[in-house]
Design a protein around this motif. Structure first.
Motif, short mmCIF file in Angstrom:
data_model
loop_
_atom_site.label_atom_id
_atom_site.label_comp_id
_atom_site.label_asym_id
_atom_site.label_seq_id
_atom_site.Cartn_x
_atom_site.Cartn_y
_atom_site.Cartn_z
N LYS A 87 0.84 -1.21 0.00
CA LYS A 87 0.00 0.00 0.00
C LYS A 87 0.88 1.26 0.00
N GLN A 88 1.96 1.25 0.80
CA GLN A 88 2.87 2.39 0.85
C GLN A 88 3.54 2.59 -0.51
N LEU A 89 3.93 1.48 -1.15
CA LEU A 89 4.59 1.56 -2.45
C LEU A 89 3.66 2.16 -3.51
N GLU A 90 2.40 1.74 -3.48
CA GLU A 90 1.41 2.30 -4.43
C GLU A 90 1.27 3.81 -4.24
N THR A 91 1.18 4.25 -2.98
CA THR A 91 1.04 5.67 -2.67
C THR A 91 2.26 6.45 -3.17
N LEU A 92 3.44 5.92 -2.91
CA LEU A 92 4.67 6.60 -3.34
C LEU A 92 4.78 6.64 -4.86
N LYS A 93 4.46 5.53 -5.54
CA LYS A 93 4.53 5.50 -7.00
C LYS A 93 3.57 6.52 -7.61
N ALA A 94 2.35 6.60 -7.07
CA ALA A 94 1.35 7.55 -7.59
C ALA A 94 1.83 8.99 -7.39
N ALA A 95 2.40 9.28 -6.23
CA ALA A 95 2.86 10.63 -5.94
C ALA A 95 4.04 11.02 -6.84
N PHE A 96 4.98 10.09 -7.04
CA PHE A 96 6.15 10.40 -7.88
C PHE A 96 5.80 10.40 -9.37
N ALA A 97 4.73 9.69 -9.75
CA ALA A 97 4.28 9.75 -11.14
C ALA A 97 3.70 11.13 -11.44
N ALA A 98 3.01 11.70 -10.45
CA ALA A 98 2.41 13.03 -10.62
C ALA A 98 3.50 14.12 -10.60
N THR A 99 4.41 14.04 -9.67
CA THR A 99 5.49 15.03 -9.58
C THR A 99 6.81 14.31 -9.28
N PRO A 100 7.68 14.14 -10.32
CA PRO A 100 8.93 13.41 -10.13
C PRO A 100 9.87 14.04 -9.07
N LYS A 101 9.78 15.36 -8.91
CA LYS A 101 10.60 16.04 -7.90
C LYS A 101 9.67 16.79 -6.94
N PRO A 102 9.13 16.09 -5.95
CA PRO A 102 8.18 16.74 -5.04
C PRO A 102 8.86 17.75 -4.12
N THR A 103 8.10 18.75 -3.73
CA THR A 103 8.62 19.76 -2.81
C THR A 103 8.72 19.17 -1.40
N ARG A 104 9.33 19.90 -0.52
CA ARG A 104 9.48 19.44 0.86
C ARG A 104 8.10 19.23 1.49
N HIS A 105 7.19 20.14 1.22
CA HIS A 105 5.83 20.04 1.78
C HIS A 105 5.16 18.73 1.34
N ILE A 106 5.28 18.41 0.05
CA ILE A 106 4.67 17.19 -0.48
C ILE A 106 5.35 15.96 0.13
N ARG A 107 6.67 16.00 0.25
CA ARG A 107 7.40 14.87 0.86
C ARG A 107 6.98 14.64 2.31
N GLU A 108 6.75 15.75 3.04
CA GLU A 108 6.28 15.63 4.43
C GLU A 108 4.88 15.01 4.48
N GLN A 109 4.03 15.42 3.53
CA GLN A 109 2.68 14.82 3.46
C GLN A 109 2.76 13.34 3.17
N LEU A 110 3.66 12.95 2.24
CA LEU A 110 3.83 11.53 1.90
C LEU A 110 4.32 10.74 3.12
N ALA A 111 5.20 11.34 3.87
CA ALA A 111 5.70 10.66 5.08
C ALA A 111 4.58 10.42 6.07
N GLN A 112 3.68 11.39 6.21
CA GLN A 112 2.55 11.21 7.12
C GLN A 112 1.60 10.14 6.62
N GLU A 113 1.34 10.12 5.30
CA GLU A 113 0.41 9.16 4.72
C GLU A 113 0.96 7.74 4.76
N THR A 114 2.24 7.61 4.55
CA THR A 114 2.81 6.25 4.47
C THR A 114 3.36 5.83 5.81
#
Length: 114
Positions: A87-114
């Motif tokens: 489930k974590q891998l799916e979330t990360l793949k979807a996020a990086f497919a949308a933005t290959p270089k996410p901002t710090r804010h997005i990375r922090e959100q991903l950390a909370q979600e995963t």
């Protein structure tokens, strides 16, 4: 101890549990690894000159190395491996497919979600 490695500074035996410093073929206790001129204790990475046994010539520059266990030689110290669930891998793949270089804010959100 009659046999075994002897400290090049104090000529006493070196036990397997002692921390040592090496310079070429010589082995020293940490406290014995000092400058002959000023008696300053030398640290790892400091440049030093080794005087030959007969004191006739001075060798090239050497850097002291700190050795305590054979198991630590050449090995990097690493933390435990991270295991990612499907489930974590799916979330990360979807996020990086949308933005290959996410901002710090997005990375922090991903950390909370995963």
């Amino acid at each position: 101890r009659c046999f075994g490695t002897k400290c090049a500074g104090c000529a006493q035996g070196i036990s397997p549990s002692d921390l040592v410093r090496r310079a070429r073929s010589k082995v020293f206790h940490l406290n014995c690894f000092t400058c002959m001129m000023c008696n300053k204790q030398l640290s790892t990475g400091e440049e030093l000159y080794i005087i030959d046994e007969n004191n006739a010539n001075v060798s090239d520059k050497e850097t002291g190395s700190n050795e305590n266990d054979d198991q630590n030689l050449g090995a990097k110290r690493r933390g435990p491996r991270t295991t990612i669930k499907a489930k974590q891998l799916e979330t990360l793949k979807a996020a990086f497919a949308a933005t290959p270089k996410p901002t710090r804010h997005i990375r922090e959100q991903l950390a909370q979600e995963t």
